[in-house]
Design a protein around this motif. Structure first.
Motif, PDB file in Angstrom:
ATOM      1  N   LEU A 173       0.741  -1.311  -0.032  1.00  0.00           N
ATOM      2  CA  LEU A 173       0.038  -0.061  -0.030  1.00  0.00           C
ATOM      3  C   LEU A 173       0.913   1.405   0.174  1.00  0.00           C
ATOM      4  O   LEU A 173       0.695   2.142  -0.697  1.00  0.00           O
ATOM      5  CB  LEU A 173      -0.989   0.183   1.103  1.00  0.00           C
ATOM      6  CG  LEU A 173      -2.073  -1.000   1.118  1.00  0.00           C
ATOM      7  CD1 LEU A 173      -2.888  -1.039   2.286  1.00  0.00           C
ATOM      8  CD2 LEU A 173      -2.920  -0.729   0.071  1.00  0.00           C
ATOM      9  N   LEU A 174       2.022   1.172   0.653  1.00  0.00           N
ATOM     10  CA  LEU A 174       2.931   2.400   0.812  1.00  0.00           C
ATOM     11  C   LEU A 174       3.586   2.650  -0.300  1.00  0.00           C
ATOM     12  O   LEU A 174       3.611   3.666  -0.885  1.00  0.00           O
ATOM     13  CB  LEU A 174       3.754   2.295   1.934  1.00  0.00           C
ATOM     14  CG  LEU A 174       3.560   2.434   3.423  1.00  0.00           C
ATOM     15  CD1 LEU A 174       4.300   2.206   4.260  1.00  0.00           C
ATOM     16  CD2 LEU A 174       2.960   4.007   3.545  1.00  0.00           C
ATOM     17  N   HIS A 175       3.833   1.560  -1.069  1.00  0.00           N
ATOM     18  CA  HIS A 175       4.435   1.597  -2.556  1.00  0.00           C
ATOM     19  C   HIS A 175       3.706   2.204  -3.501  1.00  0.00           C
ATOM     20  O   HIS A 175       3.924   2.988  -4.364  1.00  0.00           O
ATOM     21  CB  HIS A 175       4.921   0.392  -2.832  1.00  0.00           C
ATOM     22  CG  HIS A 175       5.498   0.266  -4.386  1.00  0.00           C
ATOM     23  ND1 HIS A 175       6.902   0.526  -4.542  1.00  0.00           N
ATOM     24  CD2 HIS A 175       5.130  -0.382  -5.511  1.00  0.00           C
ATOM     25  CE1 HIS A 175       6.933   0.989  -5.951  1.00  0.00           C
ATOM     26  NE2 HIS A 175       5.981   0.049  -6.316  1.00  0.00           N
ATOM     27  N   ARG A 234       1.720   6.716  -6.864  1.00  0.00           N
ATOM     28  CA  ARG A 234       0.659   7.736  -7.393  1.00  0.00           C
ATOM     29  C   ARG A 234       1.286   9.186  -7.124  1.00  0.00           C
ATOM     30  O   ARG A 234       1.009   9.895  -7.977  1.00  0.00           O
ATOM     31  CB  ARG A 234      -0.554   7.543  -6.337  1.00  0.00           C
ATOM     32  CG  ARG A 234      -1.208   6.331  -6.893  1.00  0.00           C
ATOM     33  CD  ARG A 234      -2.616   6.145  -6.406  1.00  0.00           C
ATOM     34  NE  ARG A 234      -3.157   4.965  -6.671  1.00  0.00           N
ATOM     35  CZ  ARG A 234      -4.188   4.398  -5.865  1.00  0.00           C
ATOM     36  NH1 ARG A 234      -4.338   4.640  -4.603  1.00  0.00           N
ATOM     37  NH2 ARG A 234      -4.530   3.161  -6.323  1.00  0.00           N
ATOM     38  N   ALA A 235       2.046   9.359  -5.894  1.00  0.00           N
ATOM     39  CA  ALA A 235       2.578  10.615  -5.553  1.00  0.00           C
ATOM     40  C   ALA A 235       3.558  11.031  -6.896  1.00  0.00           C
ATOM     41  O   ALA A 235       3.598  12.326  -7.160  1.00  0.00           O
ATOM     42  CB  ALA A 235       3.125  10.748  -4.414  1.00  0.00           C
ATOM     43  N   ALA A 236       4.461  10.326  -7.149  1.00  0.00           N
ATOM     44  CA  ALA A 236       5.347  10.403  -7.999  1.00  0.00           C
ATOM     45  C   ALA A 236       4.949  10.843  -9.489  1.00  0.00           C
ATOM     46  O   ALA A 236       5.207  11.573 -10.092  1.00  0.00           O
ATOM     47  CB  ALA A 236       6.472   9.284  -8.070  1.00  0.00           C
ATOM     48  N   GLU A 237       3.719  10.139  -9.818  1.00  0.00           N
ATOM     49  CA  GLU A 237       3.147  10.193 -11.148  1.00  0.00           C
ATOM     50  C   GLU A 237       2.468  11.408 -11.101  1.00  0.00           C
ATOM     51  O   GLU A 237       2.341  12.215 -12.080  1.00  0.00           O
ATOM     52  CB  GLU A 237       2.015   9.266 -11.242  1.00  0.00           C
ATOM     53  CG  GLU A 237       2.519   7.889 -11.634  1.00  0.00           C
ATOM     54  CD  GLU A 237       1.382   6.736 -11.861  1.00  0.00           C
ATOM     55  OE1 GLU A 237       0.238   7.055 -11.672  1.00  0.00           O
ATOM     56  OE2 GLU A 237       1.889   5.532 -11.790  1.00  0.00           O
ATOM     57  N   ALA A 238       1.834  11.782  -9.884  1.00  0.00           N
ATOM     58  CA  ALA A 238       1.013  13.506  -9.790  1.00  0.00           C
ATOM     59  C   ALA A 238       2.134  14.515  -9.957  1.00  0.00           C
ATOM     60  O   ALA A 238       1.762  15.451 -10.722  1.00  0.00           O
ATOM     61  CB  ALA A 238       0.419  13.334  -8.613  1.00  0.00           C
ATOM     62  N   VAL A 239       3.351  14.309  -9.667  1.00  0.00           N
ATOM     63  CA  VAL A 239       4.256  15.274  -9.576  1.00  0.00           C
ATOM     64  C   VAL A 239       4.794  15.539 -10.962  1.00  0.00           C
ATOM     65  O   VAL A 239       5.272  16.442 -11.576  1.00  0.00           O
ATOM     66  CB  VAL A 239       5.412  15.133  -8.645  1.00  0.00           C
ATOM     67  CG1 VAL A 239       6.638  15.987  -8.894  1.00  0.00           C
ATOM     68  CG2 VAL A 239       5.093  15.217  -7.177  1.00  0.00           C
ATOM     69  N   SER A 240       5.180  14.437 -11.846  1.00  0.00           N
ATOM     70  CA  SER A 240       5.562  14.284 -13.191  1.00  0.00           C
ATOM     71  C   SER A 240       4.601  14.639 -14.108  1.00  0.00           C
ATOM     72  O   SER A 240       3.469  15.067 -14.143  1.00  0.00           O
ATOM     73  CB  SER A 240       6.383  13.179 -13.406  1.00  0.00           C
ATOM     74  OG  SER A 240       5.526  12.074 -13.309  1.00  0.00           O
TER      75      SER A 240
END
Length: 133
Positions: free
Chosen positions: A120-122, A127-133
């Motif tokens: 779940l943390l992964h 998702r957070a990395a995708e939202a930033v890029s």
């Protein structure tokens, strides 16, 4: 790097659980005294949770090796050491050490849930990395 940190933390946890269940105040060889962050009264439950964590990690490696058809070193350690140790340990603590079935079940759920919350943390980090890029 992450695997080195995780394995170092795991070794620290193993040592802490062992010290919690050791002689008073963790008296060791040559007068060496070490203490655990785990209270001695919680040592059996902590051992069971740790055994469940290691057994679930063994299953994780075994399933991964079967799915990918690739060798995984963790699979050997897990199959030959962690799974038998957890099975024997749960039987011993439930039979001879007087640990309740509720405590054993809670420890199994806690220790065995590592891969669930790790996954779940992964996913959240991805998702957070995708939202930033």
């Amino acid at each position: 790097r992450l695997h080195i940190v995780v394995n170092a933390l795991l070794l620290f946890l193993c040592l802490s659980v062992a010290l919690a269940g050791a002689a008073p105040e963790g008296a060791g060889p040559a007068g060496l005294r070490m203490r655990s962050f785990v209270p001695p009264r919680l040592a059996p439950a902590a051992w069971l949770a740790l055994a469940a964590l290691l057994a679930s990690n063994a299953v994780f490696h075994l399933v991964g090796a079967v799915r990918t058809r690739r060798f995984s070193p963790g699979m050997v350690t897990g199959a030959l050491l962690y799974l038998p140790l957890a099975i024997y340990g749960y039987g011993w603590f439930l039979g001879r050490a007087g640990v309740s079935a509720g405590t054993a079940l809670a420890a199994a759920l806690l220790g065995g849930s590592y891969h669930l919350w790790s996954s779940l943390l992964h996913r959240l980090r991805s998702r957070a990395a995708e939202a930033v890029s």
